[in-house]
Design a protein around this motif. Structure first.
Motif, PDB file in Angstrom:
ATOM      1  N   SER A  47       0.878 -12.517  10.294  1.00 23.02           N
ATOM      2  CA  SER A  47       0.821 -10.908  10.134  1.00 23.02           C
ATOM      3  C   SER A  47       1.654 -10.136   9.850  1.00 23.02           C
ATOM      4  N   LEU A  48       1.846 -10.746   8.495  1.00 22.62           N
ATOM      5  CA  LEU A  48       2.490 -10.063   7.293  1.00 22.62           C
ATOM      6  C   LEU A  48       1.979  -9.890   6.002  1.00 22.62           C
ATOM      7  N   ARG A  49       0.924 -11.035   5.698  1.00 21.39           N
ATOM      8  CA  ARG A  49      -0.035 -11.082   5.771  1.00 21.39           C
ATOM      9  C   ARG A  49      -0.611  -9.782   5.690  1.00 21.39           C
ATOM     10  N   ARG A  50      -1.089  -9.183   7.019  1.00 20.10           N
ATOM     11  CA  ARG A  50      -2.163  -8.457   8.020  1.00 20.10           C
ATOM     12  C   ARG A  50      -1.500  -7.292   6.927  1.00 20.10           C
ATOM     13  N   VAL A  51      -0.489  -7.185   7.597  1.00 18.12           N
ATOM     14  CA  VAL A  51       0.657  -5.532   6.815  1.00 18.12           C
ATOM     15  C   VAL A  51      -0.014  -5.375   5.479  1.00 18.12           C
ATOM     16  N   TYR A  52       0.516  -6.448   4.517  1.00 18.55           N
ATOM     17  CA  TYR A  52       0.670  -6.186   3.443  1.00 18.55           C
ATOM     18  C   TYR A  52      -0.690  -5.945   3.314  1.00 18.55           C
ATOM     19  N   VAL A  53      -1.985  -6.488   3.542  1.00 20.39           N
ATOM     20  CA  VAL A  53      -3.546  -6.155   3.084  1.00 20.39           C
ATOM     21  C   VAL A  53      -3.333  -5.495   3.590  1.00 20.39           C
ATOM     22  N   ASP A  54      -3.322  -4.966   4.775  1.00 22.32           N
ATOM     23  CA  ASP A  54      -4.556  -3.386   5.662  1.00 22.32           C
ATOM     24  C   ASP A  54      -3.400  -2.098   5.272  1.00 22.32           C
ATOM     25  N   SER A  55      -1.904  -2.369   4.517  1.00 19.11           N
ATOM     26  CA  SER A  55      -1.118  -1.870   3.796  1.00 19.11           C
ATOM     27  C   SER A  55      -0.915  -1.137   5.193  1.00 19.11           C
ATOM     28  N   ILE A  56      -0.066  -1.749   6.192  1.00 20.69           N
ATOM     29  CA  ILE A  56       0.308  -0.601   7.326  1.00 20.69           C
ATOM     30  C   ILE A  56       1.472  -0.130   7.150  1.00 20.69           C
ATOM     31  N   ILE A  57       2.686  -0.781   6.144  1.00 16.12           N
ATOM     32  CA  ILE A  57       3.651  -0.448   5.487  1.00 16.12           C
ATOM     33  C   ILE A  57       3.796  -1.137   4.634  1.00 16.12           C
ATOM     34  N   THR A  58       4.869  -0.668   3.479  1.00 14.68           N
ATOM     35  CA  THR A  58       5.060  -0.830   2.345  1.00 14.68           C
ATOM     36  C   THR A  58       5.548  -2.536   2.119  1.00 14.68           C
ATOM     37  N   LEU A  59       4.993  -3.016   1.508  1.00 18.25           N
ATOM     38  CA  LEU A  59       5.759  -4.540   1.273  1.00 18.25           C
ATOM     39  C   LEU A  59       5.836  -4.607  -0.147  1.00 18.25           C
ATOM     40  N   SER A  60       6.313  -4.584  -0.666  1.00 21.02           N
ATOM     41  CA  SER A  60       7.317  -4.964  -2.177  1.00 21.02           C
ATOM     42  C   SER A  60       6.478  -6.150  -2.903  1.00 21.02           C
ATOM     43  N   PRO A  61       5.492  -6.249  -3.335  1.00 20.28           N
ATOM     44  CA  PRO A  61       5.242  -8.101  -4.236  1.00 20.28           C
ATOM     45  C   PRO A  61       6.231  -8.021  -4.853  1.00 20.28           C
ATOM     46  N   SER A  62       6.001  -9.499  -4.520  1.00 16.84           N
ATOM     47  CA  SER A  62       7.117 -10.541  -5.344  1.00 16.84           C
ATOM     48  C   SER A  62       6.904 -11.594  -5.008  1.00 16.84           C
ATOM     49  N   VAL A  63       7.593 -12.316  -6.075  1.00 12.20           N
ATOM     50  CA  VAL A  63       6.911 -13.989  -6.411  1.00 12.20           C
ATOM     51  C   VAL A  63       7.724 -14.581  -4.913  1.00 12.20           C
ATOM     52  N   ASP A  64       8.788 -14.454  -4.175  1.00  4.23           N
ATOM     53  CA  ASP A  64       9.216 -15.399  -2.734  1.00  4.23           C
ATOM     54  C   ASP A  64       7.954 -15.021  -1.708  1.00  4.23           C
ATOM     55  N   PHE A  65       7.375 -13.829  -1.866  1.00  2.00           N
ATOM     56  CA  PHE A  65       6.575 -13.106  -0.827  1.00  2.00           C
ATOM     57  C   PHE A  65       5.536 -14.269  -0.948  1.00  2.00           C
ATOM     58  N   ALA A  66       4.969 -14.651  -2.602  1.00  2.00           N
ATOM     59  CA  ALA A  66       3.720 -15.270  -2.550  1.00  2.00           C
ATOM     60  C   ALA A  66       4.060 -16.524  -2.376  1.00  2.00           C
ATOM     61  N   ARG A  67       4.975 -17.092  -2.454  1.00  2.00           N
ATOM     62  CA  ARG A  67       5.059 -18.054  -2.510  1.00  2.00           C
ATOM     63  C   ARG A  67       5.179 -18.810  -1.112  1.00  2.00           C
ATOM     64  N   LEU A  68       6.001 -17.673   0.014  1.00  2.00           N
ATOM     65  CA  LEU A  68       5.878 -17.783   1.408  1.00  2.00           C
ATOM     66  C   LEU A  68       4.593 -17.759   1.892  1.00  2.00           C
ATOM     67  N   LEU A  69       3.064 -16.750   1.097  1.00  2.00           N
ATOM     68  CA  LEU A  69       2.288 -17.081   2.258  1.00  2.00           C
ATOM     69  C   LEU A  69       1.612 -18.562   1.555  1.00  2.00           C
ATOM     70  N   ALA A  70       2.378 -18.750   0.242  1.00  2.00           N
ATOM     71  CA  ALA A  70       1.560 -20.159  -0.451  1.00  2.00           C
ATOM     72  C   ALA A  70       1.636 -20.975   0.447  1.00  2.00           C
ATOM     73  N   ASP A  71       3.453 -20.987   0.970  1.00  2.00           N
ATOM     74  CA  ASP A  71       3.219 -22.448   1.869  1.00  2.00           C
ATOM     75  C   ASP A  71       2.225 -22.628   3.092  1.00  2.00           C
ATOM     76  N   GLY A  72       2.462 -21.111   3.857  1.00  2.00           N
ATOM     77  CA  GLY A  72       1.812 -20.655   5.083  1.00  2.00           C
ATOM     78  C   GLY A  72       0.519 -21.254   5.104  1.00  2.00           C
ATOM     79  N   GLY A  73      -0.487 -20.938   3.785  1.00  2.00           N
ATOM     80  CA  GLY A  73      -1.457 -21.540   3.458  1.00  2.00           C
ATOM     81  C   GLY A  73      -1.721 -22.856   3.264  1.00  2.00           C
TER      82      GLY A  73
END
Length: 285
Positions: free
Chosen positions: A24-50
């Motif tokens: 869900s967080l990825r969809r929100v970020y990719v589709d710009s539904i709301i503004t999410l600030s990019p960060s290393v922690d967010f990238a790591r969360l997406l990578a861990d999920g993948g």
């Protein structure tokens, strides 16, 4: 998540609870539904999920998460070589299974990851460089050699596997690090098959399945090893044993992944082809 590429089955129930939220967080970020600030922690969360999805053989769901983590990293001015290496490795393994057209990209990604981990080794004091760091370094070398096998390049791949074996012996016995020894036996089984030494190939494949089961139980990797053992049996001319093993793998994949997954489709095709070879055309169809 500790990215040493050993499926952590006991953690899957925990990961399953978090995956819908990460998607869900990825969809929100990719589709710009709301503004999410990019960060290393967010990238790591997406990578861990993948990575968690990849462990469960859900490759089509895993790849978008990993690619989003990679594109997010591209927007950041940071030195996160090891995180980018982890992302590159899992993406490379996934796209390697999509066919020969993406093998060059997979090799390039693995080479980048290998260079990153070698740089880290050189830059890190010996007292800080851990065994896990060393495992990661040799894992990417083994992955690179596996990708070479996709190009039938066993001549270049086999020495890499043997170098990895020497390191595994430093880490412990087959019972202490069964996952690493399983990979070696699996890969050497394929190399032996390419050389036409089917007796050795089948023996390596038997050992690889035993050790992978010891390391991970009835995991997708264990059944991938069984699938490849069946392929070796087929190349050796033993159609009946190959068919029996492919049928076992197909039944397990239907139960675990459903009838529409990539892995189940792979097994359906293998069983159908072997039924045709055995002259059982109605079953093949």
């Amino acid at each position: 998540m500790l990215l040493i590429a050993v499926p952590a089955l006991f953690q899957w129930p925990i990961y399953i609870k978090y995956i819908p939220h990460i998607l869900s967080l990825r969809r929100v970020y990719v589709d710009s539904i709301i503004t999410l600030s990019p960060s290393v922690d967010f990238a790591r969360l997406l990578a861990d999920g993948g990575t968690s999805l990849w462990e469960r053989a859900l490759t089509s769901e895993a790849l978008p998460l990993l690619e989003s983590a990679e594109s997010l990293m591209d927007t950041l001015e940071c030195n996160e070589d090891m995180l980018r290496a982890n992302i590159n490795i899992i993406i490379s393994i996934i796209i390697e299974g999509e066919g020969i057209a993406r093998i060059p990209e997979s090799l390039n990604r693995l080479q980048d990851a290998m260079n990153a981990r070698l740089r880290y080794q050189k830059q890190t004091p010996a007292e800080i460089y851990t065994k896990n760091d060393e495992i990661l370094l040799y894992n990417v070398q083994s992955d690179y050699a596996c990708c070479l096998l996709q190009q039938n390049n066993y001549v270049q791949a086999e020495p890499i596997f043997n170098r990895c074996l020497q390191k595994y012996r430093e880490w412990g016995t087959e019972e202490e690090v069964p996952y690493e020894y399983s990979k070696y036996n699996h890969n050497m089984g394929l190399c032996s098959m390419y050389r036409g030494d089917f007796e050795a190939a089948v023996a390596f494949a038997d050992r690889s399945v035993h050790l992978m089961h010891l390391a991970t139980g009835d995991s997708p990797t264990t059944y991938s090893w069984k699938f490849n053992k069946a392929c070796i049996l087929l190349q050796s001319g033993d159609i009946q044993r190959a068919l029996e093993l492919h049928c076992e793998v197909l039944e397990w994949r239907i139960q675990q992944h459903g009838v529409t997954s990539y892995w189940t489709a792979q097994s359906y095709y293998a069983v159908g082809a072997l039924q045709a070879m055995a002259g059982n055309l109605p079953a093949a169809e």
